[in-house]
Design a protein around this motif. Structure first.
Motif, PDB file in Angstrom:
ATOM      1  N   ASP A 142      36.090  17.549  21.739  1.00  6.41           N
ATOM      2  CA  ASP A 142      36.670  17.079  20.482  1.00  6.41           C
ATOM      3  C   ASP A 142      35.781  16.065  19.779  1.00  6.41           C
ATOM      4  O   ASP A 142      35.709  16.050  18.551  1.00  6.41           O
ATOM      5  N   ILE A 143      35.084  15.229  20.536  1.00  4.24           N
ATOM      6  CA  ILE A 143      34.232  14.225  19.912  1.00  4.24           C
ATOM      7  C   ILE A 143      33.083  14.890  19.152  1.00  4.24           C
ATOM      8  O   ILE A 143      32.652  14.404  18.094  1.00  4.24           O
ATOM      9  N   MET A 144      32.599  16.016  19.664  1.00  2.62           N
ATOM     10  CA  MET A 144      31.572  16.771  18.939  1.00  2.62           C
ATOM     11  C   MET A 144      32.162  17.358  17.662  1.00  2.62           C
ATOM     12  O   MET A 144      31.511  17.364  16.613  1.00  2.62           O
ATOM     13  N   ALA A 145      33.393  17.845  17.732  1.00  2.00           N
ATOM     14  CA  ALA A 145      34.063  18.393  16.555  1.00  2.00           C
ATOM     15  C   ALA A 145      34.251  17.313  15.498  1.00  2.00           C
ATOM     16  O   ALA A 145      34.118  17.581  14.296  1.00  2.00           O
ATOM     17  N   LEU A 146      34.535  16.098  15.920  1.00  2.00           N
ATOM     18  CA  LEU A 146      34.645  14.979  14.984  1.00  2.00           C
ATOM     19  C   LEU A 146      33.327  14.806  14.231  1.00  2.00           C
ATOM     20  O   LEU A 146      33.312  14.677  13.000  1.00  2.00           O
ATOM     21  N   GLY A 147      32.216  14.826  14.937  1.00  2.00           N
ATOM     22  CA  GLY A 147      30.909  14.713  14.297  1.00  2.00           C
ATOM     23  C   GLY A 147      30.631  15.864  13.343  1.00  2.00           C
ATOM     24  O   GLY A 147      30.084  15.661  12.258  1.00  2.00           O
ATOM     25  N   ASP A 171      41.771  18.276  23.295  1.00  2.25           N
ATOM     26  CA  ASP A 171      42.939  17.666  22.648  1.00  2.25           C
ATOM     27  C   ASP A 171      43.023  16.167  22.917  1.00  2.25           C
ATOM     28  O   ASP A 171      44.014  15.647  23.407  1.00  2.25           O
ATOM     29  N   GLN A 172      41.954  15.476  22.556  1.00  2.00           N
ATOM     30  CA  GLN A 172      41.915  14.020  22.722  1.00  2.00           C
ATOM     31  C   GLN A 172      42.910  13.345  21.774  1.00  2.00           C
ATOM     32  O   GLN A 172      43.365  13.941  20.807  1.00  2.00           O
ATOM     33  N   ASN A 173      43.222  12.088  22.058  1.00  2.00           N
ATOM     34  CA  ASN A 173      44.239  11.357  21.302  1.00  2.00           C
ATOM     35  C   ASN A 173      43.982  11.346  19.792  1.00  2.00           C
ATOM     36  O   ASN A 173      44.920  11.380  19.009  1.00  2.00           O
TER      37      ASN A 173
END
Length: 102
Positions: free
Chosen positions: A19-24, A47-49
């Motif tokens: 998910d953190i990569m998807a945020l970027g 499915d991070q917070n």
């Protein structure tokens, strides 16, 4: 995403391994004025917070990390105690969490 789009400008969907990569990816898409999901669909994993609170909310794959950890521990104990494990491969399942990014 910048390099990927520079090399392959026709890409219209990206699945990220976290998910953190998807945020970027979504941040870069916004910087390039690309509409998510209109021009670029993005799916994360974990499915991070923060996933539900992104703009747009992130479509992602949810896994049961606790179940995976317990299963891995039991398989390791079995291997240590018996020298073998009866389960070489285990399907722990997943859930697609559909939100606004894809």
């Amino acid at each position: 995403l910048a390099k990927l789009l520079d090399e392959h400008p026709d890409i219209d969907a990206i699945f990220c391994g976290a998910d953190i990569m998807a945020l970027g990816v979504i941040m870069e898409a916004h910087a390039r004025k690309l509409e998510v999901p209109g021009q670029l669909k993005v799916i994360g994993y974990g499915d991070q917070n923060f996933a539900a609170d992104m703009d747009p909310p992130l479509t992602t794959i949810r896994i049961d990390g606790t179940k995976i950890g317990k299963l891995a521990a039991s398989m390791l104990i079995e291997k240590i105690e018996t020298g073998a494990s009866k389960r070489a491969k285990v399907d722990v399942g997943f859930t697609l969490i559909e939100r606004g990014s894809a």
